[in-house]
Structures are given as C-alpha cells and as structure tokens.
Design a protein around this motif. Structure first.
Motif, PDB file in Angstrom:
ATOM      1  N   VAL A 203      71.449  14.792  33.754  1.00 29.34           N
ATOM      2  CA  VAL A 203      71.050  15.513  32.532  1.00 29.34           C
ATOM      3  C   VAL A 203      71.801  14.962  31.320  1.00 29.34           C
ATOM      4  N   LEU A 204      73.121  14.734  31.494  1.00 31.83           N
ATOM      5  CA  LEU A 204      73.918  14.174  30.400  1.00 31.83           C
ATOM      6  C   LEU A 204      73.445  12.769  30.038  1.00 31.83           C
ATOM      7  N   VAL A 206      70.410  11.604  30.466  1.00 32.07           N
ATOM      8  CA  VAL A 206      69.122  11.747  29.771  1.00 32.07           C
ATOM      9  C   VAL A 206      69.342  12.151  28.317  1.00 32.07           C
ATOM     10  N   LEU A 207      70.260  13.109  28.105  1.00 34.49           N
ATOM     11  CA  LEU A 207      70.550  13.542  26.735  1.00 34.49           C
ATOM     12  C   LEU A 207      71.109  12.382  25.907  1.00 34.49           C
ATOM     13  N   PHE A 208      71.991  11.593  26.525  1.00 30.94           N
ATOM     14  CA  PHE A 208      72.581  10.449  25.820  1.00 30.94           C
ATOM     15  C   PHE A 208      71.512   9.419  25.472  1.00 30.94           C
ATOM     16  N   THR A 210      68.277   9.913  25.300  1.00 29.90           N
ATOM     17  CA  THR A 210      67.358  10.507  24.325  1.00 29.90           C
ATOM     18  C   THR A 210      67.938  10.430  22.919  1.00 29.90           C
ATOM     19  N   PHE A 211      69.248  10.734  22.804  1.00 32.88           N
ATOM     20  CA  PHE A 211      69.920  10.666  21.505  1.00 32.88           C
ATOM     21  C   PHE A 211      69.905   9.241  20.963  1.00 32.88           C
ATOM     22  N   GLU A 212      70.202   8.276  21.844  1.00 31.76           N
ATOM     23  CA  GLU A 212      70.218   6.874  21.422  1.00 31.76           C
ATOM     24  C   GLU A 212      68.825   6.420  20.998  1.00 31.76           C
TER      25      GLU A 212
END
Length: 370
Positions: A203-204, A206-208, A210-212
């Motif tokens: 999840v982390l 994916v969030l990273f 997605t943010f990038e």
C-alpha cells in the motif's frame, strides 16, 4: 500501444497480488477462529460429560432421602468423601477448581464438596463476584458459561444447576482454562502479522508510486502549458500530433494581424495583453473538447471536435474573427485598441498524409485569407 498493454498487465498483476494477500489474511484469521471455536466446543463437551457423570453419582446416593443435601452430607461423612474424590478425579491442569455449592435460605452460597487442590471446608461461605446472577443461574435449569479472564490462569466458569424433582438442590461449578486456542493464535499470529506487513508495504509503495506519477503528470502538464496565455504550447502539439486521429477534427490556423506593429507602437507589455485578450475570446467560443494551441508568437492552432457540435467549422471561424474585431482591448495608457485576425481552415485534415501536412494546408488557407 505497447505501453498501454504493459500498464494493463502490471495493473492486473498488482491487483492479483493485493487480492491474494487480502485473501490470505482473511483465511488465516478465519482458520484461527474456527480452530479456536472447535477446540473450545470439544473442551466444553468433555467437561460437560464428566460433570453429568458426577451428577448421576450424586443423585444415585440421595434419591431415597427426603433430607436437604447439606443436612444429609453433614451426617454422612462417607458420602462427602465420595463426592470429593469424584470431583478430584475430574481435576487436571486445565481444570484447577471444581466444587459443589448450595444456596441457603439467606441467599448465601455454601461449599458442599470441593475437588480443588486447596479445598474449602464443608459449608464454608462462597462469595461470587455477581451474587444476583449466580442466584438466578442456581434457580434456573441451563448450563451457563461465565468469562473469568481477569483471573490469572482461568478462562471460563461452567455453572451447572442440579435439580431433583424440579427443585434446585445444588450447583456444580467448574473453572477451566484451555491453553491450546491461545497456542494456535500464537502460532498463526506471526504469519498474519507478516502478511499485514507485506500488505502495508505494498500500500505504501502504491501511494509512493502514485505520488511520483502525479508529480510527473503535473510537471508534464505544466510543461504543456504556455506560460503567458495558459493555452497548450508547441510541446503539447508535438506530443498530440503522434497520437491524435484527425478523423473527427477540423483545423483552424489563427494569426493576429499587424501584431508586430502593436509591439512596436505600444510595447511588448501591450502585445502580451493582446495575446491574453485573444485567447480569452477564443476559449469562450470553443467547446471543452476542442484544443487551443499557441503555435508561434502570435499564431494559434485550434483543433475543432466535429462530433460535439452541430455548428459548422466555417461559422465558428467566422464567429472568432468577428468577435475579435468587435471586442476592443482596453488599456489605461493607450485607450481602446482594435485586435483583428486572419483564419485559415482545413476541413479535411484526415485526407492529408500526416498531422504536419494537415497543419501546412491550414497555414496555406491562412495565407490566402491574409
């Protein structure tokens, strides 16, 4: 196209991995609960079977007596010994306390027999934590389980009312603990925690990512915008020209007339105002699915989406030209300035060999218009 397929494959694999992890976590938790419940059920059944055997022994010894059980046991020390011995047989590492209680006329519980390692005296007072509840269970006819987790080493208390001729004569109490369900949970807990850590890490990640990607998208989007007019720029044109199908678009090439004279006469600041003024007017006329691109200094390209409107491209081009002529640029220093433009139209860009060729034909039409 290859990139699209690659993204689809990666997304599918990712969804599968996340789904598999969620399924594993749920399965481990469900298995733990089922095992715990199964062991608890089996333990209760075994204890209840032993308790029923004791109750049969008790009833068989007092069935012919009309005396109350405490009075009978007070007189018959041999019967007390038999009951204590039978309760002792049931005691083990999982059943540390097992005893027989009587509710006297004052509503107080008294020991009649005790199979625990540290025995209580006959008719000694017993004080339960919830006296009223225990009294109700005693007078009832249902086996009741009470949580005793706040006592060290205890897990449950099984309260079994004993009746003779529909009258409560005693209550068998068995305090028991089961360590195996906790062992099962202890074994499965690390696996569950490990899976949760992996899930959290994904999840982390994916969030990273997605943010990038969002950052890249915003930077790319910003790089596609003209800093002055906020329309699309030549970089966007270079990108879209490789992907866009011209089957549904007509091309307008717009050039501001006498723009060099405006710059020379009024200065570049007024020239910039003229460009902003022009883009604001054009944007109000265009549909949100059209594309407005600043192609050069005072030159704009418009891709008209023919599928979203009934108005012809010729009428839209004429409306842009006339609106520009009617709408004066208001300045504090020089007053009102007239802005006019010439427009070239290519209504059949799909017939051209390339996007560049279609733009060139629109540019030729613009030259003729000038």
């Amino acid at each position: 196209m290859v990139n699209s397929y690659f993204r689809i494959v990666i997304s599918t694999i990712f969804i599968f991995i996340v789904g598999a992890l969620v399924w594993l976590i749920i399965s481990v938790d469900d298995t733990s609960k089922k095992l715990t419940y199964s062991i608890e059920e089996q333990t209760r059944e075994l204890i209840l079977q032993q308790a029923n055997k004791f109750i049969k022994i008790l009833i068989s010894h007092i069935k012919d007596s009309n005396q109350e059980l405490p009075l009978l046991l007070k007189k018959d020390s041999n019967l007390r010994k038999i009951l204590n011995e039978n309760l002792e047989v049931m005691r083990n590492s999982n059943i540390p306390y097992i005893y027989l209680l009587f509710l006297d006329k004052d509503g107080k519980f008294r020991y009649l027999a005790d199979g625990s390692e540290k025995k209580s005296d006959f008719y000694q007072k017993f004080d339960p934590d919830d006296l009223i509840r225990w009294q109700k269970i005693y007078k009832g006819d249902k086996v009741t389980l009470l949580d005793q987790s706040y006592y060290h080493g205890l897990w449950k208390s099984m309260l079994i009312p004993i009746k003779q001729k529909r009258k409560s004569i005693a209550m068998l109490v068995i305090d028991y603990s089961v360590t195996l369900p906790h062992s099962v949970n202890a074994i499965l807990a690390p696996l569950k925690n490990f899976l949760m850590l992996i899930f959290a890490a994904i999840v982390l990640l994916v969030l990273f990512v997605t943010f990038e990607l969002l950052q890249i998208y915003l930077i790319k989007k910003k790089s596609y915008k003209d800093s002055l007019t906020k329309t699309y720029n030549r970089g966007f044109y270079n990108t879209i020209s490789k992907k866009l199908s011209l089957e549904r678009y007509h091309i307008l090439m717009i050039d501001l007339d006498y723009f060099k004279k405006i710059n020379d006469l009024y200065g570049h600041l007024i020239g910039d105002m003229a460009l902003k003024h022009t883009t604001q007017i054009i944007k109000k006329i265009l549909h949100k699915k059209d594309y407005l691109i600043r192609f050069g200094g005072e030159e704009f390209v418009v891709l008209l989406d023919t599928k979203v409107r009934k108005t012809t491209s010729v009428k839209i081009a004429e409306k842009i030209r006339k609106t520009l002529e009617k709408t004066l640029l208001k300045t504090e220093e020089f007053g009102d300035i007239n802005i006019c433009a010439s427009i070239g139209l290519n209504q059949e860009p799909h017939k051209d060999k390339s996007f560049q060729s279609a733009i060139k034909n629109a540019d030729i039409a613009l030259y003729e218009a000038k």
